[in-house]
Design a protein around this motif. Structure first.
Motif, short mmCIF file in Angstrom:
data_model
loop_
_atom_site.label_atom_id
_atom_site.label_comp_id
_atom_site.label_asym_id
_atom_site.label_seq_id
_atom_site.Cartn_x
_atom_site.Cartn_y
_atom_site.Cartn_z
N SER A 154 0.84 -1.20 0.00
CA SER A 154 0.00 0.00 0.00
C SER A 154 0.88 1.24 0.00
CB SER A 154 -0.91 0.02 1.23
OG SER A 154 -1.95 -0.93 1.11
N ARG A 207 0.34 -7.70 3.96
CA ARG A 207 0.42 -6.37 3.38
C ARG A 207 1.45 -5.54 4.12
NH1 ARG A 207 -3.42 -1.92 3.41
NH2 ARG A 207 -4.15 -2.60 5.47
N CYS A 209 3.31 -1.31 3.92
CA CYS A 209 3.06 0.03 3.37
C CYS A 209 4.35 0.83 3.34
CB CYS A 209 1.97 0.77 4.15
SG CYS A 209 2.42 1.18 5.86
#
Length: 212
Positions: A154, A207, A209
């Motif tokens: 992300s 995930r 970031c």
């Protein structure tokens, strides 16, 4: 490394393509409009329809990893098209036998406080809501996936063309901000972090970031 890059002519996809080629990787660019890409060494360009899972499966076979910068920005039903495409991509990667899938995610699903995400802000831009909702739900789909080694990256809240510095911070599920409360990253540095992950996996089945 032999990389299949879906969406290689888009805003983030084109930066990923430049970074991958600069590092000496072989790239198969899978795009809906091949004429948008100029010839380059180590680059093969193929016309692809992500909704055609059978065709896509064949195009992915033989690669070391799949890098998806797929988006639905140009479609009337952004969310619906994106989710259909992501389900097709995941299915094609699974059936092709490619061992890894890296996905361009969104900032909307990052947390700004316990139980509250960027997308929950009443001032979240309406023109990006469908895209953010798609990326959020694609993340949940990946988290439920049992067969693939996947990773989603992300970006910061604001991603734009800029400098390739190689200097940035990485996080997990919380939005990263700088000393003045801004969350920014250049698309060039985003590409650096994604190709770093491709070459040296550190976030398998989760995930992460990025931001300055």
């Amino acid at each position: 490394m032999n990389i299949a890059l879906i969406g290689a002519s888009g805003f983030i996809g084109s930066a990923l393509l430049r970074e991958a080629l600069a590092r000496g990787h072989r790239v198969t660019a899978l795009v809906s409009r091949p004429e948008r890409l100029a010839p380059a060494a180590q680059l093969a360009v193929r016309k692809a329809d992500v909704l055609d899972t059978v065709q896509l499966t064949g195009q992915l076979r033989g690669h070391d990893l799949v890098l998806s910068a797929f988006s639905g920005h140009a479609q009337p039903d952004i969310y619906g098209y994106y989710m259909r495409g992501m389900r097709s991509i995941v299915g094609a990667v699974r059936e092709s036998g490619v061992p890894r899938l890296l996905v361009v995610g969104g900032a909307g699903s990052l947390e700004v406080a316990p139980g509250r995400k960027v997308i929950d802000d009443p001032g979240f831009p309406a023109q990006w809501r469908a895209t953010a909702e798609g990326a959020r739900d694609a993340l949940e789909m990946l988290r439920a996936e049992q067969a693939l080694d996947w990773t989603m990256l992300s970006p910061a809240a604001h991603i734009a063309p800029g400098a390739r510095t190689g200097r940035f911070r990485l996080g997990t599920d919380q939005l990263l901000v700088d000393d003045v409360g801004e969350s920014r990253i250049s698309v060039e540095d985003y590409a650096v972090a994604m190709l770093d992950e491709a070459e040296q996996p550190k976030h398998l089945r989760r995930r992460f970031c990025i931001a300055y």
